[in-house]
Design a protein around this motif. Structure first.
Motif, PDB file in Angstrom:
ATOM      1  N   ASP A   1      35.431 -18.531 -29.155  1.00 42.92           N
ATOM      2  CA  ASP A   1      34.137 -18.761 -28.534  1.00 42.92           C
ATOM      3  C   ASP A   1      33.876 -20.261 -28.474  1.00 42.92           C
ATOM      4  OD1 ASP A   1      31.401 -17.579 -27.668  1.00 42.92           O
ATOM      5  OD2 ASP A   1      30.884 -19.064 -29.191  1.00 42.92           O
ATOM      6  N   VAL A   2      33.477 -20.756 -27.308  1.00 40.67           N
ATOM      7  CA  VAL A   2      33.309 -22.190 -27.108  1.00 40.67           C
ATOM      8  C   VAL A   2      32.232 -22.755 -28.024  1.00 40.67           C
ATOM      9  CG1 VAL A   2      32.673 -23.980 -25.442  1.00 40.67           C
ATOM     10  CG2 VAL A   2      34.128 -22.073 -24.729  1.00 40.67           C
TER      11      VAL A   2
ATOM     12  N   LEU B   1      39.726 -26.356 -27.694  1.00 42.39           N
ATOM     13  CA  LEU B   1      38.848 -26.190 -26.537  1.00 42.39           C
ATOM     14  C   LEU B   1      39.617 -25.633 -25.341  1.00 42.39           C
ATOM     15  CD1 LEU B   1      35.942 -26.605 -25.649  1.00 42.39           C
ATOM     16  CD2 LEU B   1      36.539 -28.920 -24.923  1.00 42.39           C
ATOM     17  N   SER B   2      40.866 -26.045 -25.170  1.00 46.85           N
ATOM     18  CA  SER B   2      41.687 -25.515 -24.090  1.00 46.85           C
ATOM     19  C   SER B   2      41.921 -24.019 -24.263  1.00 46.85           C
ATOM     20  CB  SER B   2      43.015 -26.261 -24.035  1.00 46.85           C
ATOM     21  OG  SER B   2      43.858 -25.712 -23.041  1.00 46.85           O
ATOM     22  N   ASN B   3      42.204 -23.591 -25.491  1.00 45.31           N
ATOM     23  CA  ASN B   3      42.399 -22.162 -25.751  1.00 45.31           C
ATOM     24  C   ASN B   3      41.117 -21.367 -25.500  1.00 45.31           C
ATOM     25  OD1 ASN B   3      45.077 -22.590 -26.472  1.00 45.31           O
ATOM     26  ND2 ASN B   3      44.593 -22.841 -28.645  1.00 45.31           N
ATOM     27  N   CYS B   4      39.983 -21.921 -25.905  1.00 46.84           N
ATOM     28  CA  CYS B   4      38.705 -21.218 -25.696  1.00 46.84           C
ATOM     29  C   CYS B   4      38.404 -21.053 -24.210  1.00 46.84           C
ATOM     30  CB  CYS B   4      37.577 -21.981 -26.383  1.00 46.84           C
ATOM     31  SG  CYS B   4      37.627 -21.948 -28.179  1.00 46.84           S
ATOM     32  N   LEU B   5      38.592 -22.111 -23.444  1.00 45.78           N
ATOM     33  CA  LEU B   5      38.294 -22.035 -22.013  1.00 45.78           C
ATOM     34  C   LEU B   5      39.269 -21.109 -21.298  1.00 45.78           C
ATOM     35  CD1 LEU B   5      37.501 -25.801 -21.304  1.00 45.78           C
ATOM     36  CD2 LEU B   5      35.883 -23.916 -21.590  1.00 45.78           C
TER      37      LEU B   5
ATOM     38  N   HIS C   1      40.731 -18.494 -22.629  1.00 45.47           N
ATOM     39  CA  HIS C   1      40.325 -17.138 -23.000  1.00 45.47           C
ATOM     40  C   HIS C   1      39.054 -16.723 -22.279  1.00 45.47           C
ATOM     41  CE1 HIS C   1      38.190 -14.233 -25.666  1.00 45.47           C
ATOM     42  NE2 HIS C   1      39.390 -13.685 -25.740  1.00 45.47           N
ATOM     43  N   GLN C   2      38.132 -17.670 -22.099  1.00 49.66           N
ATOM     44  CA  GLN C   2      36.864 -17.358 -21.448  1.00 49.66           C
ATOM     45  C   GLN C   2      37.041 -17.045 -19.970  1.00 49.66           C
ATOM     46  OE1 GLN C   2      33.783 -20.233 -22.290  1.00 49.66           O
ATOM     47  NE2 GLN C   2      32.705 -19.804 -20.401  1.00 49.66           N
TER      48      GLN C   2
END
Length: 248
Positions: free
Chosen positions: A44-45, A196-200, A202-203
């Motif tokens: 989650d971001v 942050l790259s992984n969160c975005l 995934h989002q």
């Protein structure tokens, strides 16, 4: 005898310094492990940036850390260390987003400790406006980019990494750069960019709310929750049948 005594004192001093360095390194590794675990604990971001801002401030040893996310061409302040909520319409926040947009456009990190003579006007103007508002003595803004390793492996393509946002480090009362400050900032920057790259990523997965709902349905079909689930489904089915079959 005097020379031997002085050598013994110097040896004791160097031994104490070595023990102090080992103790500091052990503390740094402990803080780094805590920071890395918190930074990559969630997809989650909001949760990720909140953990990075607070744990990153402890690891760097500064007064304030801010994580800024890039949406298109505009920046958005996601988290500020020590604050659970803040007003994004406040003047310091708006000035900080303008500064981050200028730094991200330049692609180069910004280090300010009181002198703006060597900075280009595109960066110095928003920097001076923000410093006048925040009264920070030291400001560091480092861009966050995705795919740094891919770029280093394929330098022949000269493809610029995709910007994700910026990491802002501030010291309120002290403008001096402490030893190893830049190294710690670089470590936090790399972990922040990856998390942050992984969160975005995934989002932005297609139909992510649907996949989350399907994943939660496994909990509803568990053995201990199955009777309750069947009872709720039966009640819903009965209500639908009554609305369909019983005349108005």
């Amino acid at each position: 005898k005097f020379l031997l005594q002085m050598c013994q004192i110097a040896g004791d001093y160097l031994k104490t310094c070595s023990l102090r360095d080992l103790r500091d390194q052990r503390e740094v590794w402990s803080q780094l492990a805590t920071f890395a675990a918190a930074a990559h604990a969630s997809l989650d971001v909001q949760e990720t940036t909140f953990a990075i801002a607070n744990e990153g401030r402890q690891l760097i040893g500064c007064d304030r850390v801010t994580v800024v996310n890039l949406h298109g061409r505009h920046c958005k302040v996601e988290s500020i260390s020590g604050l659970e909520s803040f007003d994004r319409r406040a003047n310091p926040i708006r000035l900080l987003t303008r500064l981050c947009e200028a730094v991200i456009s330049s692609g180069e990190p910004l280090w300010y400790s009181g002198d703006t003579r060597d900075l280009p006007p595109q960066t110095s103007r928003p920097l001076q406006a923000y410093v006048d508002e925040s009264q920070s003595k030291l400001v560091c803004v480092v861009p966050l980019v995705a795919g740094e390793d891919d770029e280093s492996k394929s330098q022949g393509r000269r493809r610029r990494p995709k910007p994700l946002g910026a990491l802002v480090i501030e010291q309120i009362d002290d403008a001096a750069r402490r030893p190893a400050l830049e190294q710690r900032v670089d470590v936090v920057r790399k972990h922040t960019a990856l998390a942050l790259s992984n969160c975005l990523e995934h989002q932005h997965v297609f139909l992510m709310p649907l996949w989350r709902a399907l994943g939660k349905s496994k909990l509803a079909l568990a053995a201990r929750n199955l009777p309750v689930t069947l009872l709720v489904l039966g009640a819903i089915g009965g209500l639908i049948a009554a609305l369909t079959l019983v005349p108005g």
